[in-house]
Design a protein around this motif. Structure first.
Motif, PDB file in Angstrom:
ATOM      1  N   PRO A 105      -0.128  -2.783  -0.299  1.00  0.00           N
ATOM      2  CA  PRO A 105      -1.076  -2.053   0.835  1.00  0.00           C
ATOM      3  C   PRO A 105      -0.068  -1.081   1.024  1.00  0.00           C
ATOM      4  N   PRO A 106       0.264   0.410   1.149  1.00  0.00           N
ATOM      5  CA  PRO A 106       0.517   1.395   1.337  1.00  0.00           C
ATOM      6  C   PRO A 106       0.905   0.931   2.588  1.00  0.00           C
ATOM      7  N   ALA A 107       1.112   0.615   3.865  1.00  0.00           N
ATOM      8  CA  ALA A 107       1.726   0.343   4.712  1.00  0.00           C
ATOM      9  C   ALA A 107       2.679  -0.742   4.208  1.00  0.00           C
ATOM     10  N   GLU A 108       3.150  -0.906   3.846  1.00  0.00           N
ATOM     11  CA  GLU A 108       4.224  -1.607   3.234  1.00  0.00           C
ATOM     12  C   GLU A 108       4.728  -0.621   2.525  1.00  0.00           C
ATOM     13  N   ILE A 109       4.663  -0.049   1.912  1.00  0.00           N
ATOM     14  CA  ILE A 109       5.357   0.929   1.343  1.00  0.00           C
ATOM     15  C   ILE A 109       6.105   2.170   2.479  1.00  0.00           C
ATOM     16  N   GLU A 110       5.427   2.387   2.844  1.00  0.00           N
ATOM     17  CA  GLU A 110       5.793   3.091   4.336  1.00  0.00           C
ATOM     18  C   GLU A 110       6.887   2.533   5.399  1.00  0.00           C
ATOM     19  N   LYS A 111       6.873   0.548   5.900  1.00  0.00           N
ATOM     20  CA  LYS A 111       7.750   0.379   6.334  1.00  0.00           C
ATOM     21  C   LYS A 111       8.808  -0.296   5.245  1.00  0.00           C
ATOM     22  N   ALA A 112       9.247   0.258   3.876  1.00  0.00           N
ATOM     23  CA  ALA A 112       9.896  -0.103   3.103  1.00  0.00           C
ATOM     24  C   ALA A 112      10.623   1.431   3.478  1.00  0.00           C
ATOM     25  N   ALA A 113      10.334   2.474   3.264  1.00  0.00           N
ATOM     26  CA  ALA A 113      10.783   3.756   3.383  1.00  0.00           C
ATOM     27  C   ALA A 113      11.792   4.156   4.776  1.00  0.00           C
ATOM     28  N   ALA A 114      10.876   2.830   5.616  1.00  0.00           N
ATOM     29  CA  ALA A 114      11.304   3.374   6.740  1.00  0.00           C
ATOM     30  C   ALA A 114      13.141   2.434   7.648  1.00  0.00           C
ATOM     31  N   SER A 115      12.686   1.253   6.486  1.00  0.00           N
ATOM     32  CA  SER A 115      13.445   0.131   6.608  1.00  0.00           C
ATOM     33  C   SER A 115      15.076   0.829   6.632  1.00  0.00           C
ATOM     34  N   GLY A 116      15.219   1.815   5.973  1.00  0.00           N
ATOM     35  CA  GLY A 116      16.597   2.182   6.009  1.00  0.00           C
ATOM     36  C   GLY A 116      17.539   2.171   3.958  1.00  0.00           C
ATOM     37  N   CYS A 117      17.129   0.334   3.836  1.00  0.00           N
ATOM     38  CA  CYS A 117      17.577   0.163   3.020  1.00  0.00           C
ATOM     39  C   CYS A 117      17.306  -0.393   1.017  1.00  0.00           C
ATOM     40  N   ILE A 118      15.675   0.105   1.167  1.00  0.00           N
ATOM     41  CA  ILE A 118      15.146  -0.110   0.243  1.00  0.00           C
ATOM     42  C   ILE A 118      14.577   1.866   0.148  1.00  0.00           C
ATOM     43  N   HIS A 119      15.279   1.766  -1.536  1.00  0.00           N
ATOM     44  CA  HIS A 119      15.243   2.822  -2.151  1.00  0.00           C
ATOM     45  C   HIS A 119      13.534   3.066  -3.313  1.00  0.00           C
ATOM     46  N   ALA A 120      13.392   1.931  -3.506  1.00  0.00           N
ATOM     47  CA  ALA A 120      13.077   2.378  -4.681  1.00  0.00           C
ATOM     48  C   ALA A 120      11.282   1.192  -4.776  1.00  0.00           C
ATOM     49  N   VAL A 121      10.706   0.800  -5.525  1.00  0.00           N
ATOM     50  CA  VAL A 121       9.531   0.409  -5.535  1.00  0.00           C
ATOM     51  C   VAL A 121       9.328   0.314  -7.274  1.00  0.00           C
ATOM     52  N   LYS A 122       9.790  -1.314  -7.884  1.00  0.00           N
ATOM     53  CA  LYS A 122       9.654  -0.997  -9.783  1.00  0.00           C
ATOM     54  C   LYS A 122       8.046  -1.593 -10.033  1.00  0.00           C
ATOM     55  N   LEU A 123       8.006  -0.907 -10.794  1.00  0.00           N
ATOM     56  CA  LEU A 123       6.665  -1.204 -11.878  1.00  0.00           C
ATOM     57  C   LEU A 123       6.902  -1.693 -12.444  1.00  0.00           C
ATOM     58  N   TYR A 124       6.398  -2.790 -13.049  1.00  0.00           N
ATOM     59  CA  TYR A 124       6.263  -4.266 -13.938  1.00  0.00           C
ATOM     60  C   TYR A 124       4.448  -3.990 -14.249  1.00  0.00           C
ATOM     61  N   PRO A 125       4.121  -3.817 -16.050  1.00  0.00           N
ATOM     62  CA  PRO A 125       3.139  -3.800 -16.385  1.00  0.00           C
ATOM     63  C   PRO A 125       3.547  -5.385 -16.681  1.00  0.00           C
ATOM     64  N   ALA A 126       2.752  -6.022 -16.050  1.00  0.00           N
ATOM     65  CA  ALA A 126       2.091  -7.585 -15.753  1.00  0.00           C
ATOM     66  C   ALA A 126       1.917  -8.166 -17.947  1.00  0.00           C
ATOM     67  N   GLY A 127       3.191  -8.759 -17.289  1.00  0.00           N
ATOM     68  CA  GLY A 127       3.582  -9.743 -18.742  1.00  0.00           C
ATOM     69  C   GLY A 127       4.264  -8.780 -19.582  1.00  0.00           C
ATOM     70  N   ALA A 128       4.998  -7.730 -18.963  1.00  0.00           N
ATOM     71  CA  ALA A 128       6.387  -7.539 -19.902  1.00  0.00           C
ATOM     72  C   ALA A 128       7.556  -7.870 -20.223  1.00  0.00           C
ATOM     73  N   THR A 129       8.256  -8.472 -19.438  1.00  0.00           N
ATOM     74  CA  THR A 129       9.428  -9.163 -19.251  1.00  0.00           C
ATOM     75  C   THR A 129       9.354 -10.504 -18.525  1.00  0.00           C
ATOM     76  N   THR A 130      10.881 -10.852 -17.570  1.00  0.00           N
ATOM     77  CA  THR A 130      10.865 -11.833 -17.016  1.00  0.00           C
ATOM     78  C   THR A 130      10.762 -12.103 -16.189  1.00  0.00           C
ATOM     79  N   HIS A 131       9.679 -12.752 -15.001  1.00  0.00           N
ATOM     80  CA  HIS A 131       9.280 -13.223 -13.807  1.00  0.00           C
ATOM     81  C   HIS A 131       8.056 -11.368 -14.202  1.00  0.00           C
ATOM     82  N   SER A 132       7.538 -10.666 -14.634  1.00  0.00           N
ATOM     83  CA  SER A 132       6.482  -9.705 -14.014  1.00  0.00           C
ATOM     84  C   SER A 132       4.955 -10.741 -14.606  1.00  0.00           C
TER      85      SER A 132
END
Length: 372
Positions: A105-132
């Motif tokens: 949800p976009p609201a979770e992205i907003e929380k992440a940005a406000a946290s001060g410790c989260i700097h990025a969001v990781k996009l794994y295409p489903a099934g591309a690699t380990t634990h994806s």
């Protein structure tokens, strides 16, 4: 929230000038950062974190745990566990990420940005690699989350491979560029993107031709090895990673890009620990453990093309500038002095095999105690 105008790279003043002696036996650079690192979780942290903390000031920490790090609360708790695993007096800073899903949800992205410790969001295409498996199945399903990432001025880190069966594994990165990445950049013109662990000449060309808001990381294994190292004379499971090692012409293109001084190519080890038994079996896990000799391997790669003076930019400056973070102020010194690499290392109740196990690396950190 990172205070950088969308789509603009924030330049930082130089604080440490690379220093070399006349015969290049010693190399002093600003302490580098690792912009792509796997640490896993639980009891293995105490065996993995010290290697990176010895070499790097900061690292972007991958969120593909089981279960994945999909919320700000989970990322903050994971960060606390990493900090507890640091050596005494270490200032190593984990820069946290969220795992993007079809339903973030976009609201979770907003929380992440406000946290001060989260700097990025990781996009794994489903099934591309380990634990994806929980990764993105269709970019249109997370369009609102992607818009929020851009709005909050976070960075989207991408494992850039398609996953459909009809595409050869050696072509999956190249296919991703035009099929997925080009439309993503067009649809979200303010989104800052890092294409992680480049492996092909096509990806190098794509990043060079792309906008300033597109950066890329390159691993030491892709600078030093090609698919012959993985396959000729027998399959070497500890050389198996995803994206898979490619052709020699791709390795040469990556090395040229890394050593060119281009500000949007920077260091990301993708060091990915797996216990020995998970690598040496009928279906070995993807991932190469390079943390115990990471910056040393980059020095070898740069030295191979007489480009050691370019290492500081690639390892210490470009990534910080792209992420809009201050450059580090302390330094490390590397000496050209061979170091033996153990055949295996402790990994909780198991063991782990690092790259070059039983061999040597040509450079080593000067006046720094071993992390093991």
């Amino acid at each position: 929230m990172i205070d950088v105008p969308a789509g603009i790279i924030k330049a930082a003043p130089a604080r440490a000038v690379p220093c070399y002696n006349a015969d290049m036996e010693r190399l002093t650079i600003t302490r580098p950062d690792d912009w792509h690192l796997h640490l896993r979780d639980g009891p293995v942290l105490e065996h993995v974190v010290p290697w990176s903390a010895e070499r790097f000031a900061r690292a972007i920490i991958m969120p593909n745990l089981t279960p994945p790090i999909t919320t700000t609360a989970a990322a903050e708790a994971y960060r606390d566990r990493i900090l507890l695993a640091r050596p005494a007096n270490s200032a190593f800073e984990p820069l946290m990420t969220l795992y993007l899903t079809d339903n973030t949800p976009p609201a979770e992205i907003e929380k992440a940005a406000a946290s001060g410790c989260i700097h990025a969001v990781k996009l794994y295409p489903a099934g591309a690699t380990t634990h994806s498996d929980a990764g993105v199945t269709d970019l249109s399903r997370c369009a609102d989350a992607l818009a929020a990432i851009a709005e909050q001025n976070l960075t989207l880190c991408i494992h850039g491979e398609v996953t459909h069966d009809h595409t050869d594994i050696f072509d999956r990165e190249a296919a991703f560029l035009n099929e997925r990445l080009a439309p993503l950049l067009a649809d979200h013109p303010r989104l800052r993107v890092v294409l992680e662990h480049l492996t092909t000449a096509a990806a190098v060309d794509f990043v060079r031709a792309g906008p300033e808001r597109l950066g890329a990381t390159i691993t030491p294994q892709h600078l030093l090895m090609n698919r012959n190292d993985l396959l000729v004379g027998g399959i070497r499971p500890h050389y198996y990673c995803l994206p898979i090692l490619k052709r020699e012409r791709d390795r040469e293109a990556l090395l040229e890009a890394a050593t060119s001084g281009h500000p949007r190519f920077f260091l990301g080890t993708d060091s990915a620990p797996h216990p020995r038994g998970a690598k040496e079996n009928a279906c070995g896990c993807a991932g190469i453990f390079t943390a115990p000799l990471a910056i040393e391997l980059y020095a070898e790669a740069f030295e191979s093309v007489n480009a050691l003076p370019s290492l500081a930019g690639f390892a210490s400056h470009h990534g910080a500038d792209f992420y809009g973070l201050p450059r580090n102020t302390d330094v490390i010194t590397l000496e050209r002095r061979p170091r033996d690499i153990p055949a295996e290392l402790p990994y909780a109740r198991e063991t782990i095999v690092p790259l070059r196990a039983g061999g040597q690396v040509a450079w080593q950190l000067a006046d720094t105690p071993s992390a093991n």
